[in-house]
Write a protein that holds these residues in place. Sequence first.
Motif, PDB file in Angstrom:
ATOM      1  N   LYS A   1     -37.727 -10.159   7.946  1.00  0.00           N
ATOM      2  CA  LYS A   1     -36.365 -10.654   8.154  1.00  0.00           C
ATOM      3  C   LYS A   1     -36.273 -11.386   9.504  1.00  0.00           C
ATOM      4  CE  LYS A   1     -34.414  -6.964   5.247  1.00  0.00           C
ATOM      5  NZ  LYS A   1     -33.612  -5.710   5.221  1.00  0.00           N
ATOM      6  N   PRO A   2     -35.163 -12.105   9.752  1.00  0.00           N
ATOM      7  CA  PRO A   2     -35.079 -12.920  10.973  1.00  0.00           C
ATOM      8  C   PRO A   2     -35.349 -12.151  12.269  1.00  0.00           C
ATOM      9  CG  PRO A   2     -33.332 -13.535   9.473  1.00  0.00           C
ATOM     10  CD  PRO A   2     -34.000 -12.327   8.864  1.00  0.00           C
ATOM     11  N   ASP A   3     -34.941 -10.890  12.343  1.00  0.00           N
ATOM     12  CA  ASP A   3     -35.187 -10.116  13.580  1.00  0.00           C
ATOM     13  C   ASP A   3     -36.684  -9.862  13.775  1.00  0.00           C
ATOM     14  OD1 ASP A   3     -34.868  -8.591  11.250  1.00  0.00           O
ATOM     15  OD2 ASP A   3     -34.294  -6.777  12.333  1.00  0.00           O
ATOM     16  N   GLY A   4     -37.406  -9.629  12.679  1.00  0.00           N
ATOM     17  CA  GLY A   4     -38.857  -9.430  12.784  1.00  0.00           C
ATOM     18  C   GLY A   4     -39.570 -10.680  13.266  1.00  0.00           C
ATOM     19  N   VAL A   5     -39.091 -11.843  12.786  1.00  0.00           N
ATOM     20  CA  VAL A   5     -39.686 -13.113  13.231  1.00  0.00           C
ATOM     21  C   VAL A   5     -39.358 -13.349  14.702  1.00  0.00           C
ATOM     22  CG1 VAL A   5     -39.694 -15.622  12.884  1.00  0.00           C
ATOM     23  CG2 VAL A   5     -39.586 -14.087  10.895  1.00  0.00           C
ATOM     24  N   GLN A   6     -38.066 -13.190  15.060  1.00  0.00           N
ATOM     25  CA  GLN A   6     -37.629 -13.457  16.446  1.00  0.00           C
ATOM     26  C   GLN A   6     -38.328 -12.521  17.440  1.00  0.00           C
ATOM     27  OE1 GLN A   6     -35.621 -15.906  17.394  1.00  0.00           O
ATOM     28  NE2 GLN A   6     -34.885 -16.594  15.399  1.00  0.00           N
ATOM     29  N   ARG A   7     -38.614 -11.304  17.008  1.00  0.00           N
ATOM     30  CA  ARG A   7     -39.207 -10.321  17.919  1.00  0.00           C
ATOM     31  C   ARG A   7     -40.736 -10.395  17.971  1.00  0.00           C
ATOM     32  NH1 ARG A   7     -36.754  -4.664  16.552  1.00  0.00           N
ATOM     33  NH2 ARG A   7     -38.332  -4.128  18.109  1.00  0.00           N
ATOM     34  N   GLY A   8     -41.304 -11.373  17.265  1.00  0.00           N
ATOM     35  CA  GLY A   8     -42.754 -11.584  17.351  1.00  0.00           C
ATOM     36  C   GLY A   8     -43.564 -10.512  16.644  1.00  0.00           C
ATOM     37  N   LEU A   9     -43.026 -10.001  15.521  1.00  0.00           N
ATOM     38  CA  LEU A   9     -43.701  -8.924  14.803  1.00  0.00           C
ATOM     39  C   LEU A   9     -44.464  -9.396  13.562  1.00  0.00           C
ATOM     40  CD1 LEU A   9     -40.877  -6.248  15.135  1.00  0.00           C
ATOM     41  CD2 LEU A   9     -43.073  -6.301  16.354  1.00  0.00           C
ATOM     42  N   VAL A  10     -44.504 -10.721  13.353  1.00  0.00           N
ATOM     43  CA  VAL A  10     -45.140 -11.244  12.131  1.00  0.00           C
ATOM     44  C   VAL A  10     -46.611 -10.826  12.047  1.00  0.00           C
ATOM     45  CG1 VAL A  10     -45.813 -13.346  10.895  1.00  0.00           C
ATOM     46  CG2 VAL A  10     -43.523 -13.176  11.899  1.00  0.00           C
ATOM     47  N   GLY A  11     -47.347 -11.057  13.122  1.00  0.00           N
ATOM     48  CA  GLY A  11     -48.779 -10.729  13.115  1.00  0.00           C
ATOM     49  C   GLY A  11     -49.018  -9.245  12.901  1.00  0.00           C
TER      50      GLY A  11
ATOM     51  N   LEU B   1     -24.968  -8.617   5.615  1.00  0.00           N
ATOM     52  CA  LEU B   1     -26.389  -8.688   5.235  1.00  0.00           C
ATOM     53  C   LEU B   1     -26.799 -10.139   4.983  1.00  0.00           C
ATOM     54  CD1 LEU B   1     -29.069  -7.413   4.290  1.00  0.00           C
ATOM     55  CD2 LEU B   1     -27.994  -6.981   2.066  1.00  0.00           C
ATOM     56  N   VAL B   2     -25.962 -10.877   4.290  1.00  0.00           N
ATOM     57  CA  VAL B   2     -26.272 -12.292   4.014  1.00  0.00           C
ATOM     58  C   VAL B   2     -26.291 -13.089   5.328  1.00  0.00           C
ATOM     59  CG1 VAL B   2     -25.403 -14.393   2.897  1.00  0.00           C
ATOM     60  CG2 VAL B   2     -25.468 -12.218   1.622  1.00  0.00           C
ATOM     61  N   GLU B   3     -25.313 -12.849   6.199  1.00  0.00           N
ATOM     62  CA  GLU B   3     -25.290 -13.528   7.514  1.00  0.00           C
ATOM     63  C   GLU B   3     -26.578 -13.265   8.292  1.00  0.00           C
ATOM     64  OE1 GLU B   3     -23.230 -15.650   8.875  1.00  0.00           O
ATOM     65  OE2 GLU B   3     -21.670 -15.579   7.341  1.00  0.00           O
ATOM     66  N   TYR B   4     -27.022 -12.032   8.232  1.00  0.00           N
ATOM     67  CA  TYR B   4     -28.254 -11.607   8.917  1.00  0.00           C
ATOM     68  C   TYR B   4     -29.469 -12.368   8.362  1.00  0.00           C
ATOM     69  CZ  TYR B   4     -31.993  -7.928   9.421  1.00  0.00           C
ATOM     70  OH  TYR B   4     -33.136  -7.217   9.642  1.00  0.00           O
ATOM     71  N   ILE B   5     -29.570 -12.445   7.056  1.00  0.00           N
ATOM     72  CA  ILE B   5     -30.744 -13.062   6.440  1.00  0.00           C
ATOM     73  C   ILE B   5     -30.785 -14.570   6.682  1.00  0.00           C
ATOM     74  CG2 ILE B   5     -31.911 -13.501   4.209  1.00  0.00           C
ATOM     75  CD1 ILE B   5     -32.179 -10.596   5.384  1.00  0.00           C
ATOM     76  N   ILE B   6     -29.607 -15.218   6.822  1.00  0.00           N
ATOM     77  CA  ILE B   6     -29.606 -16.667   7.057  1.00  0.00           C
ATOM     78  C   ILE B   6     -29.550 -17.011   8.546  1.00  0.00           C
ATOM     79  CG2 ILE B   6     -28.538 -17.096   4.810  1.00  0.00           C
ATOM     80  CD1 ILE B   6     -25.913 -17.744   6.240  1.00  0.00           C
ATOM     81  N   SER B   7     -29.647 -15.993   9.415  1.00  0.00           N
ATOM     82  CA  SER B   7     -29.489 -16.237  10.851  1.00  0.00           C
ATOM     83  C   SER B   7     -30.724 -16.837  11.515  1.00  0.00           C
ATOM     84  CB  SER B   7     -29.108 -14.931  11.564  1.00  0.00           C
ATOM     85  OG  SER B   7     -30.178 -13.992  11.485  1.00  0.00           O
ATOM     86  N   GLY B   8     -31.825 -16.929  10.796  1.00  0.00           N
ATOM     87  CA  GLY B   8     -33.059 -17.504  11.345  1.00  0.00           C
ATOM     88  C   GLY B   8     -34.110 -17.505  10.260  1.00  0.00           C
TER      89      GLY B   8
END
Length: 148
Positions: free
Chosen positions: A9-19, A61-68
């Motif tokens: 989700k956008p918070d995981g991407v923003q927080r650099g947790l993808v890897g 929830l929808v706002e969160y998912i489209i936030s990034g």
Amino acid sequence: MEQTFIMIKPDGVQRGLVGEIISRFEKKGFSLKGLKLISVERAFAEKHYEDLSAKPFFNGLVEYIISGPVVAMVWEGKNVVATGRKIIGATNPSDSAPGTIRGDYAVEIGRNIIHGSDAVESARKEIALWFPDGTVNWQSSLHSWIYE
Ligand code: RTP
């Protein structure tokens, strides 16, 4: 072989947790079959979460998912739907065990970093929605070291 849909989700991407998140699924022995970084429109997010449309938290929830941007993935392996949910941890990070993704990296239910399909049938629907052009057909050379 079973497949599941996993979304960072956008918070995981923003927080650099993808890897870190990809690493956990890779190290387990599951195979990555689809992967893209994508920003989704409101209507698409509403479609993904249509089963929750009557819930009071639906709009937030929808706002969160489209936030990034989010990272959409398809992972394959034996029992990957249920095991993927175990790797992710309980929906509310207050209840997620340490060692799970949400247990290690999230605090609040509305910022819980990651989504994973909850059943084989919902995985099939979600993969068709997020990967309408299909996924990559390949097999790891390590297959016989992971499966007997
Ligand atoms: P997910 O679909 O994201 O993997 O989550 P889940 O199956 O574990 O949980 P579900 O009940 O389907 O809820 C979907 C997502 O909605 C948010 N949520 N917020 N504020 C709240 O009370 C609340 N409840 C759920 C979470 O982001 C949850 O992952």
